[in-house]
Design a protein around this motif. Structure first.
Motif, PDB file in Angstrom:
ATOM      1  N   HIS A  56      40.015  23.333 -19.174  1.00 54.85           N
ATOM      2  CA  HIS A  56      40.967  24.728 -19.560  1.00 54.85           C
ATOM      3  C   HIS A  56      40.295  25.922 -18.880  1.00 54.85           C
ATOM      4  O   HIS A  56      39.030  26.289 -18.864  1.00 54.85           O
TER       5      HIS A  56
ATOM      6  N   TYR B  80      43.338  21.146 -28.273  1.00 50.95           N
ATOM      7  CA  TYR B  80      43.666  21.856 -27.064  1.00 50.95           C
ATOM      8  C   TYR B  80      43.856  20.535 -26.087  1.00 50.95           C
ATOM      9  O   TYR B  80      43.801  20.733 -24.796  1.00 50.95           O
TER      10      TYR B  80
ATOM     11  N   ILE C  29      38.943  27.277 -28.225  1.00 57.02           N
ATOM     12  CA  ILE C  29      38.871  25.939 -27.490  1.00 57.02           C
ATOM     13  C   ILE C  29      37.449  25.301 -27.956  1.00 57.02           C
ATOM     14  O   ILE C  29      37.656  24.095 -28.006  1.00 57.02           O
TER      15      ILE C  29
END
Length: 365
Positions: free
Chosen positions: A334, A355, A348
């Motif tokens: 990410h 996620y 996150i």
């Protein structure tokens, strides 16, 4: 320039602040990426874990330039006393700053200094467009390391310390309990150091798949008893070295089903358990369990140490990644743009399962 300024636990803002000038022993860097560690995310929320008192004191003093110790940055300017770095070098920070005046420092054992200062905790970190950082904890990275991997190098360098202190012998059977960022790194490093078999234990299939791709033997703890699996692989003996890379809340270290208790059961008589994950709070231990089986419980040093006249752990970690002898970039799942995404990156880090994240989020500046 823009920077993240924390105003309280769980509260932050992107603020315009003055661009710093480097001191004589500092470098000015332009920050390319920052990776928020899980520890930083938990500290930001106020969890009473390592560095909590330091963070609280800085917040109370109104000094909210916190966090950002995992980063990739480019040197823009060097102080007059800096000789090992030059403008244009890409750097990361595997080291810490020992006090220089305690008995440990004076006798050449800086790794045991009780008063080390860390970037992002005791000192402002890299959650800004530019940062003036002490040169001593920094290391340059070779061209073969991408920016994403560079920002993820600090925990890999810490994992290298863990692997070296495990004292792995050729042919050893090694087990890593937990294959997050650190456990995955320790497993790969164990193979590099000559381990014959490395077992990777986790409950996330994607992590186990990556472990298998790098030559580790995956064991899904949801489907199999990891202790029994290792015993079967070793004809009932157990692993020579076990990395406990889960940490977190554990009530008992030698009894029950916690990761550390499982690690001790997995180790053979005379084996070693290396504490990689940070255990939160206090633990109850039954020392007799460890004494009867002569199991060593190793808690590795922090920062950077020499591994020989030609390299230290900071430079060696970067070289291993540059040569693809270890993979860390596949855990960078990410990537977010700009400091304004800080709160999302924190979420996150705290809730990766929401996620489908394998590792911490990175902010691209």
């Amino acid at each position: 320039m823009e920077a993240i300024v924390c105003t309280d636990f769980g509260e932050s803002t992107v603020r315009e602040v003055e661009r710093p000038d480097p001191g004589p022993d500092e470098v000015l860097v332009a920050v390319d990426r920052v990776q928020l560690s899980v520890t930083e995310c938990r500290l930001y929320q106020g969890d009473p874990i390592a560095h909590h008192e330091t963070v609280r004191a800085r917040l109370e003093a109104g000094d909210g330039r916190l966090f950002g110790h995992e980063f990739c940055a480019t040197v823009v300017e060097t102080g007059a006393e800096v000789g090992d770095l030059a403008a244009g070098d890409r750097v990361y920070a595997p080291g810490k700053l020992p006090c220089g005046s305690c008995r440990y420092c004076e006798t050449g054992h800086e790794e045991y200094c009780p008063d080390k200062r860390g970037i992002g905790y005791d000192l402002p970190g890299a959650l800004a467009e530019f940062a003036a950082l002490p040169a001593a904890p920094l290391r340059a990275v070779p061209d073969g390391v991408s920016d994403a991997a560079c920002a993820a190098l600090q925990p890999f360098a810490s994992a290298l310390l863990c692997a070296l202190e495990a004292d792995i012998s050729p042919g050893d059977t090694v087990c890593t309990v937990g294959t997050g960022v650190m456990g995955y790194a320790c497993g790969q490093l164990a193979l590099s150091l000559g381990a014959g078999t490395v077992v990777a234990v986790d409950v996330v299939p994607a992590k186990l798949d990556r472990a298998a791709d790098r030559g580790l033997v995956p064991v899904d703890a949801r489907e199999s008893d990891p202790v029994a699996a290792v015993r079967e692989l070793t004809d009932g003996v157990g692993a020579d070295v076990v990395f406990e890379a889960v940490g977190g809340d554990q009530s008992h270290g030698t009894d029950g089903d916690g990761p550390l208790a499982g690690a001790f059961r997995t180790a053979r008589n005379g084996g070693t358990v290396v504490q990689v994950g940070h255990v939160v709070g206090d633990l109850t231990l039954t020392p007799r369990h460890l004494r009867l089986r002569n199991v060593d419980w190793v808690n590795p040093a922090r920062g950077v140490r020499q591994v020989g006249p030609n390299a230290d752990t900071g430079t060696l970690a970067a070289a291993l990644v540059a040569d693809d002898r270890a993979d860390i970039e596949s855990y960078v799942t990410h990537e977010l743009d700009g400091l304004a995404a800080f709160e999302t990156a924190v979420d996150i880090g705290l809730h990766p399962e929401n996620y489908d994240a394998l590792g911490p989020a990175q902010l691209r500046l």
